[in-house]
Motif scaffolding. Structure first.
Motif, PDB file in Angstrom:
ATOM      1  N   ALA A  51      -7.567  -4.995   3.165  1.00 51.55           N
ATOM      2  CA  ALA A  51      -6.174  -4.555   3.067  1.00 51.55           C
ATOM      3  C   ALA A  51      -6.095  -3.046   2.848  1.00 51.55           C
ATOM      4  O   ALA A  51      -5.304  -2.356   3.504  1.00 51.55           O
ATOM      5  N   THR A  54      -7.093  -0.899   5.901  1.00 53.07           N
ATOM      6  CA  THR A  54      -6.058  -0.894   6.944  1.00 53.07           C
ATOM      7  C   THR A  54      -4.850  -0.059   6.513  1.00 53.07           C
ATOM      8  O   THR A  54      -4.365   0.786   7.285  1.00 53.07           O
ATOM      9  N   ALA A  58      -2.477   3.911   7.543  1.00 53.89           N
ATOM     10  CA  ALA A  58      -1.022   4.059   7.662  1.00 53.89           C
ATOM     11  C   ALA A  58      -0.495   5.125   6.710  1.00 53.89           C
ATOM     12  O   ALA A  58       0.392   5.907   7.067  1.00 53.89           O
TER      13      ALA A  58
ATOM     14  N   GLY B  21      -2.988  -5.654   4.946  1.00 53.39           N
ATOM     15  CA  GLY B  21      -2.936  -4.203   5.134  1.00 53.39           C
ATOM     16  C   GLY B  21      -2.046  -3.815   6.302  1.00 53.39           C
ATOM     17  O   GLY B  21      -1.294  -2.835   6.235  1.00 53.39           O
ATOM     18  N   LEU B  22      -2.100  -4.618   7.375  1.00 57.31           N
ATOM     19  CA  LEU B  22      -1.261  -4.368   8.547  1.00 57.31           C
ATOM     20  C   LEU B  22       0.218  -4.515   8.181  1.00 57.31           C
ATOM     21  O   LEU B  22       1.064  -3.703   8.600  1.00 57.31           O
ATOM     22  N   ALA B  23       0.522  -5.537   7.392  1.00 63.83           N
ATOM     23  CA  ALA B  23       1.903  -5.733   6.938  1.00 63.83           C
ATOM     24  C   ALA B  23       2.361  -4.523   6.119  1.00 63.83           C
ATOM     25  O   ALA B  23       3.456  -4.000   6.332  1.00 63.83           O
ATOM     26  N   ALA B  24       1.504  -4.081   5.205  1.00 61.55           N
ATOM     27  CA  ALA B  24       1.858  -2.914   4.377  1.00 61.55           C
ATOM     28  C   ALA B  24       2.051  -1.680   5.250  1.00 61.55           C
ATOM     29  O   ALA B  24       2.968  -0.882   5.031  1.00 61.55           O
ATOM     30  N   ALA B  25       1.190  -1.537   6.289  1.00 62.51           N
ATOM     31  CA  ALA B  25       1.270  -0.387   7.190  1.00 62.51           C
ATOM     32  C   ALA B  25       2.576  -0.397   7.981  1.00 62.51           C
ATOM     33  O   ALA B  25       3.280   0.614   8.073  1.00 62.51           O
ATOM     34  N   LEU B  26       2.928  -1.558   8.536  1.00 59.60           N
ATOM     35  CA  LEU B  26       4.163  -1.675   9.323  1.00 59.60           C
ATOM     36  C   LEU B  26       5.384  -1.419   8.450  1.00 59.60           C
ATOM     37  O   LEU B  26       6.333  -0.748   8.861  1.00 59.60           O
ATOM     38  N   PHE B  27       5.335  -1.952   7.224  1.00 65.59           N
ATOM     39  CA  PHE B  27       6.493  -1.806   6.353  1.00 65.59           C
ATOM     40  C   PHE B  27       6.712  -0.339   6.007  1.00 65.59           C
ATOM     41  O   PHE B  27       7.842   0.132   5.910  1.00 65.59           O
ATOM     42  N   ALA B  35       5.320  -2.036   0.452  1.00 69.70           N
ATOM     43  CA  ALA B  35       5.348  -3.498   0.426  1.00 69.70           C
ATOM     44  C   ALA B  35       4.836  -3.997  -0.922  1.00 69.70           C
ATOM     45  O   ALA B  35       3.731  -4.507  -1.040  1.00 69.70           O
TER      46      ALA B  35
END
Lengths: 141, 144
Positions: A51, A54, A58, B21-27, B35
């Protein structure tokens, strides 16, 4: 406006799916990680690695932007002070986490999976959050 | 300490972590927000105009994830050992503490560490420490 709502829904779905895939939605697995002195299951350390690696990318990207892809302002926390509230809150959260193996996200996912016990936890958690608001309001009055 | 190799699931843990991590990145990049689940849920208790719908949408996604999952395949095991009094006490403590501590595993543990926030680093070390300590006390001192 509609796009941000759709995005929030999709992000919630991806987040919840990640919790299910990783095993974090299962309190037994979480407690297996927190039980260092027993038969330790290191899996959740890898959930954090995946997590953070990734999300790190971002946050690097976001640090060079002032607005989101949709043109809204980026709301990133700016506080850097470490105070007693932060410390006591975090210490307390760990105690509650270790008692049942639930933190807020996994509890919501387990609730969606139809677990009655998760529903009881979530209702108690909302009551605890409400208590915080009441105490804060009384302090400011 | 002995490592429970039979319970160790490195690949699904990593894959699930990447999704989180992808969810946190998109958010962050699409919604411009952190997130952090406790913050998103807690904000629903003091609703203000224009600040409710996105929170509800996010929570609906989290709660709906197992339902979407079920449409494809059977759900992974969810075993909750704790009894009801313990769950109620744990829920109350998690609710009040995450608001005072301004975050939980997602906001501090994932997002905060990803952006190298000193506050989140301290918070994560603190809740990990009491998490380990609490399970030690419950399993090896009281329950042992």
């Amino acid at each position: 406006m509609l796009l941000t709502l759709v995005s929030a829904l999709v992000v919630g779905l991806i987040f919840g799916t990640g919790l299910l895939v990783s095993g974090m939605a299962n309190p037994e697995k979480v407690l297996g990680f927190l039980d260092l002195a027993g038969h330790w299951d290191p899996s959740l350390a890898l959930v954090m690695v995946g997590a953070i690696a990734t999300a790190f990318v971002a946050f690097r990207l976001a640090s060079r932007r002032e607005r989101t892809f949709l043109g809204d302002p980026l709301r990133v926390p700016t506080r850097n002070d470490i105070d007693g509230r932060l410390l006591l809150g975090a210490l307390g959260f760990g105690i509650g986490w270790g008692m049942a193996g639930f933190c807020p996200g996994p509890a919501l996912v387990a609730l969606g999976a139809g677990e009655l016990k998760a529903m009881v936890f979530v209702v108690a958690m909302l009551a605890g959050m409400g208590l915080f608001e009441l105490i804060e309001r009384a302090r400011q009055a | 300490m002995t490592i429970d190799w039979a319970a160790f699931t490195p690949w699904s843990a990593l894959a699930g972590g990447v999704l989180i991590g992808l969810a946190a990145a998109l958010f962050l990049l699409v919604n411009g927000r952190i997130a952090g689940i406790s913050g998103i849920v807690g904000g629903l208790l003091t609703p203000s105009r224009g600040d409710v719908a996105w929170r509800v949408a996010f929570v609906a996604g989290m709660v709906g994830a197992p339902l979407v999952w079920l449409a494809v395949t059977s759900l992974p095991a969810i075993r909750i050992e704790a009894g009801y009094p313990m769950l109620i006490a744990a829920g109350l403590i998690v609710g009040i503490s995450t608001r005072y501590g301004a975050g939980c595993t997602s906001g501090h543990g994932v997002c905060g560490i990803s952006r190298l926030s000193p506050r989140s680093l301290v918070a994560t070390v603190a809740f990990m420490a009491t998490g380990f300590g609490t399970v030690y006390v419950l399993r090896h001192m009281i329950g042992g």
